[in-house]
Each structure stands twice: as structure tokens, then as C-alpha cells.
Design a protein around this motif. Structure first.
Motif, PDB file in Angstrom:
ATOM      1  N   SER A 152      65.656  29.463  -3.745  1.00  0.00           N
ATOM      2  CA  SER A 152      65.217  28.681  -2.596  1.00  0.00           C
ATOM      3  C   SER A 152      64.255  27.622  -3.113  1.00  0.00           C
ATOM      4  O   SER A 152      64.186  27.360  -4.318  1.00  0.00           O
ATOM      5  CB  SER A 152      64.539  29.600  -1.568  1.00  0.00           C
ATOM      6  OG  SER A 152      64.150  28.874  -0.427  1.00  0.00           O
ATOM      7  N   LEU A 153      63.509  27.006  -2.230  1.00  0.00           N
ATOM      8  CA  LEU A 153      62.524  26.012  -2.642  1.00  0.00           C
ATOM      9  C   LEU A 153      61.526  26.654  -3.606  1.00  0.00           C
ATOM     10  O   LEU A 153      60.941  27.680  -3.292  1.00  0.00           O
ATOM     11  CB  LEU A 153      61.808  25.474  -1.406  1.00  0.00           C
ATOM     12  CG  LEU A 153      60.874  24.310  -1.635  1.00  0.00           C
ATOM     13  CD1 LEU A 153      60.903  23.382  -0.446  1.00  0.00           C
ATOM     14  CD2 LEU A 153      59.450  24.782  -1.887  1.00  0.00           C
ATOM     15  N   ASP A 159      54.746  21.734  -8.817  1.00  0.00           N
ATOM     16  CA  ASP A 159      55.875  21.507  -7.917  1.00  0.00           C
ATOM     17  C   ASP A 159      55.790  20.146  -7.231  1.00  0.00           C
ATOM     18  O   ASP A 159      54.749  19.499  -7.199  1.00  0.00           O
ATOM     19  CB  ASP A 159      55.998  22.640  -6.878  1.00  0.00           C
ATOM     20  CG  ASP A 159      54.842  22.660  -5.873  1.00  0.00           C
ATOM     21  OD1 ASP A 159      54.506  21.599  -5.316  1.00  0.00           O
ATOM     22  OD2 ASP A 159      54.281  23.747  -5.636  1.00  0.00           O
ATOM     23  N   PHE A 161      56.686  19.823  -4.034  1.00  0.00           N
ATOM     24  CA  PHE A 161      56.726  20.124  -2.608  1.00  0.00           C
ATOM     25  C   PHE A 161      55.314  20.234  -2.056  1.00  0.00           C
ATOM     26  O   PHE A 161      54.833  19.347  -1.351  1.00  0.00           O
ATOM     27  CB  PHE A 161      57.510  21.410  -2.363  1.00  0.00           C
ATOM     28  CG  PHE A 161      57.677  21.746  -0.912  1.00  0.00           C
ATOM     29  CD1 PHE A 161      58.565  21.043  -0.127  1.00  0.00           C
ATOM     30  CD2 PHE A 161      56.945  22.765  -0.327  1.00  0.00           C
ATOM     31  CE1 PHE A 161      58.722  21.341   1.229  1.00  0.00           C
ATOM     32  CE2 PHE A 161      57.086  23.081   1.017  1.00  0.00           C
ATOM     33  CZ  PHE A 161      57.976  22.366   1.798  1.00  0.00           C
ATOM     34  N   ILE A 184      62.135  28.135   5.786  1.00  0.00           N
ATOM     35  CA  ILE A 184      62.365  28.153   4.339  1.00  0.00           C
ATOM     36  C   ILE A 184      61.725  29.403   3.749  1.00  0.00           C
ATOM     37  O   ILE A 184      60.837  30.007   4.345  1.00  0.00           O
ATOM     38  CB  ILE A 184      61.805  26.885   3.653  1.00  0.00           C
ATOM     39  CG1 ILE A 184      60.288  26.771   3.896  1.00  0.00           C
ATOM     40  CG2 ILE A 184      62.521  25.642   4.123  1.00  0.00           C
ATOM     41  CD1 ILE A 184      59.666  25.620   3.134  1.00  0.00           C
ATOM     42  N   PRO A 186      60.101  30.035   0.335  1.00  0.00           N
ATOM     43  CA  PRO A 186      59.662  29.570  -0.987  1.00  0.00           C
ATOM     44  C   PRO A 186      59.585  30.700  -2.007  1.00  0.00           C
ATOM     45  O   PRO A 186      59.157  31.812  -1.709  1.00  0.00           O
ATOM     46  CB  PRO A 186      58.264  28.999  -0.700  1.00  0.00           C
ATOM     47  CG  PRO A 186      58.248  28.727   0.766  1.00  0.00           C
ATOM     48  CD  PRO A 186      59.097  29.792   1.380  1.00  0.00           C
ATOM     49  N   GLN A 269      67.507  14.506   2.007  1.00  0.00           N
ATOM     50  CA  GLN A 269      66.504  15.532   2.258  1.00  0.00           C
ATOM     51  C   GLN A 269      66.285  15.751   3.755  1.00  0.00           C
ATOM     52  O   GLN A 269      66.003  16.869   4.188  1.00  0.00           O
ATOM     53  CB  GLN A 269      65.191  15.149   1.560  1.00  0.00           C
ATOM     54  CG  GLN A 269      65.275  15.274   0.047  1.00  0.00           C
ATOM     55  CD  GLN A 269      64.125  14.608  -0.674  1.00  0.00           C
ATOM     56  OE1 GLN A 269      63.262  13.980  -0.059  1.00  0.00           O
ATOM     57  NE2 GLN A 269      64.102  14.713  -1.989  1.00  0.00           N
TER      58      GLN A 269
END
Length: 321
Positions: A152-153, A159, A161, A184, A186, A269
């Protein structure tokens, strides 16, 4: 010391941690990169002579074959988050993945680990996810016993993000949220690296697809609130309507095509953030590989403090973890 593992994409955010994990597990590691002169630090991730930096380009089959000479295993982490120049989703996620898999099969590599993405689907509206799915198919066609890993993310100190949104929180009077209710899961970069290293050494992983998600699920709104709390910023959360998000994504597309810097947002995105990105539980994950998932709250505060007023000398904001 164990056999040689060739790693494509080993200098990236996830890749460098994978190289470290493989070296820690006792493997000899060959890091295949386009520009070896920029990857000299990779050798410091293991013992003297354990890590080799090798010139190769996944768009060049001959160089890929040379990089796999003598390797017992291969890990392919090559991927792009946005398109720029010759780095297109189709060429990197599909064609390059196929090139590596075909070369690995021809070289007699015993174990191929292909890193895809959680959310990879052939019918996805996101070109990123769609080409990731096509890449998986191409890999399995060329190397049927390949192990597919879908993280996943991925979050961690470097990072793109949490750091990106922390920068926005520090500079913007509002906190824009795209896909506010999208969920999500993470996953910590160290956990992803440990999982990949385990699959390389596990005969039971041959032909298996793993979905790697962290121990908790968040909405994008909750993630943005966490960022605000950890950076000590009091900003109103503003959910962006799809048309506005799409317009900002178009501007990001233009930036990415001109300047080789990560755009704040792309149209692809925006599409990705319309769909939940969580493991469905139907495939094995971290637990089956013996990796205990690390909570976001245990790691993110250790690097988001940089975005507080006063940086490392700032007081911990009320409500922070």
C-alpha cells in the motif's frame, strides 16, 4: 554469505531499504542502476564487498542480462509515480518489468520478486494502477513462479507522502484534501523491505502474491489531521471538489512534463484517490511473512517535527503522538 541477489531500482526510497535488509540477511547484493557514480553510498549499507553497484538500464535488455549474470535471485522495484520524459507508466511498469522477467528466466534465476502496488487492477481508471496490473501479467507470463508484492502507500523518513503534506501545512493557509473519505492503509518502509527480503529466501513464496498493508486504516481526512497535529499547524481542512482537484492535477501534469521534480498532484493521482487502497484480506500479507506491522503513530512523529515552527527545538504540540 548467501547467494547473489540482483536488485533493480535499489537506490529509491523503498529500494535502499530492501538492499539494506538483504545485506542484513546475509545475501550478496548487486544493485543495478543507470548511473553508478550517483549510487556510491549503496556500498555502505552492508559489509565490505557485500554490495556491488552495477550499471544497467531496464530499457536495455543486454544490460539487464549482464546484471543478472550469476544471480540466484532478483528483485525488481523499478516504478514511477508520475510520467516525465521517457519515464512513462507503460515503458517502466510493463515493458521494463517484462524485460527483467524474461532475462531472469533465461539466466536461470531461481527466485524473482516483482514489486507492484496495492490497487493494481486491469480495469482501474488510474493509469498507474492499470499499468501495474499489466506489468504483473507480463511478469507471470515470462516467469510463472514470480512472487508478486503489492505494498500500500509506503511511509518512512524520506517518503513523498507525509513529507509533502507537511510542507503544504507549513506554507498554505488551508489544508486541501483530495478524496477526503477515501481509505488507505499505510505500510512502513522497513516492514516492506523485511517482507521482500523474506520472500527472496522462501521457497514457499514462489508464485504467491502478497498484499502489504499496515496495521491501521485511515481516511485521507484523518491523515491530513494527523499531519496538522504533528506539525503544530492550525489549518482548516478543505475537501476539494473533483473539478478543482482535476484542474490542479492538470497543472501538476504540465509541471512534471517540463521539470523533473515531483509535482504536488497529477490527474492520475486524483483518480487513484477516488478508490480505497486497502488489503482485502484474501491474500497473504505481512503476518504470513512473520513481519509485525509498524503503526504510523510510531514513526511519523520522528520526522514530521522538522515542519514545526522551531523544528527540533519546538515543543510537542498538544494531541500529538
Amino acid at each position: 554469505m548467501q547467494g547473489l541477489v540482483t536488485v533493480f531500482g535499489g537506490t529509491g526510497f523503498v529500494g535502499s531499504q530492501v538492499v539494506r535488509a538483504l545485506a542484513k540477511a546475509g545475501h550478496r547484493v548487486r544493485v543495478a542502476v543507470r548511473q553508478p557514480n550517483l549510487a556510491y553510498r549503496m556500498r555502505m549499507l552492508g559489509d565490505v564487498g557485500q554490495i556491488e553497484v552495477f550499471q544497467a538500464n531496464v530499457r536495455n535488455p543486454a544490460s539487464v542480462a549482464r546484471a543478472l549474470d550469476g544471480a540466484e535471485a532478483c528483485v525488481n522495484l523499478v516504478g514511477v509515480l508520475w510520467e516525465s520524459g521517457r519515464q512513462k507508466f507503460q515503458s517502466v511498469h510493463v515493458m521494463a518489468a517484462q524485460t527483467v522477467a524474461q532475462a531472469a528466466a533465461k539466466a536461470g534465476v531461481k527466485q524473482l520478486v516483482h514489486v507492484s502496488a496495492l490497487g493494481a487492477k486491469a480495469d482501474s481508471e488510474s493509469k498507474y494502477f492499470r499499468t501495474k496490473a499489466e506489468g504483473e501479467q507480463a511478469v507471470r507470463a515470462a516467469f510463472p513462479g514470480a512472487t508478486i508484492v503489492r505494498p500500500s502507500l509506503v511511509f518512512g523518513v524520506d517518503d513523498k507522502f507525509f513529507n509533502k503534506f507537511a510542507q503544504i501545512a507549513a506554507l498554505s493557509p488551508i489544508m486541501p484534501v483530495v478524496g477526503a473519505e477515501t481509505r488507505i492503509q499505510p505500510v512502513f518502509v522497513g516492514d516492506v523491505a523485511a517482507a521482500i527480503a523474506k520472500t527472496v529466501a522462501s521457497p514457499a513464496a514462489v508464485g504467491v502474491t502478497y498484499e502489504l498493508g499496515g496495521p491501521a486504516i485511515f481516511t485521507m481526512r484523518e491523515i491530513m489531521q494527523l499531519v496538522l497535529t504533528e506539525t503544530g499547524r492550525n489549518r482548516p481542512l478543505v475537501a476539494l471538489p473533483s473539478p478543482i482537484a482535476g484542474l490542479l492535477g492538470s497543472l501538476g501534469d504540465l509541471q512534471g512534463s517540463i521539470i523533473p521534480w515531483a509535482p504536488p498532484l497529477t490527474t492520475d493521482q486524483v483518480e487513484m484517490l477516488k478508490t480505497d487502497n486497502v488489503a482485502d484480506g484474501g491474500l497473504p500479507g505481512l503476518a504470513e511473512l512473520g513481519v509485525a506491522g509498524t503503526a504510523v503513530e510510531a514513526v511519523v512523529p520522528s520526522y514530521l517535527y522538522r515542519y514545526r515552527k522551531g523544528g527540533q527545538y519546538a515543543e510537542t504540540p498538544a494531541g500529538a503522538f
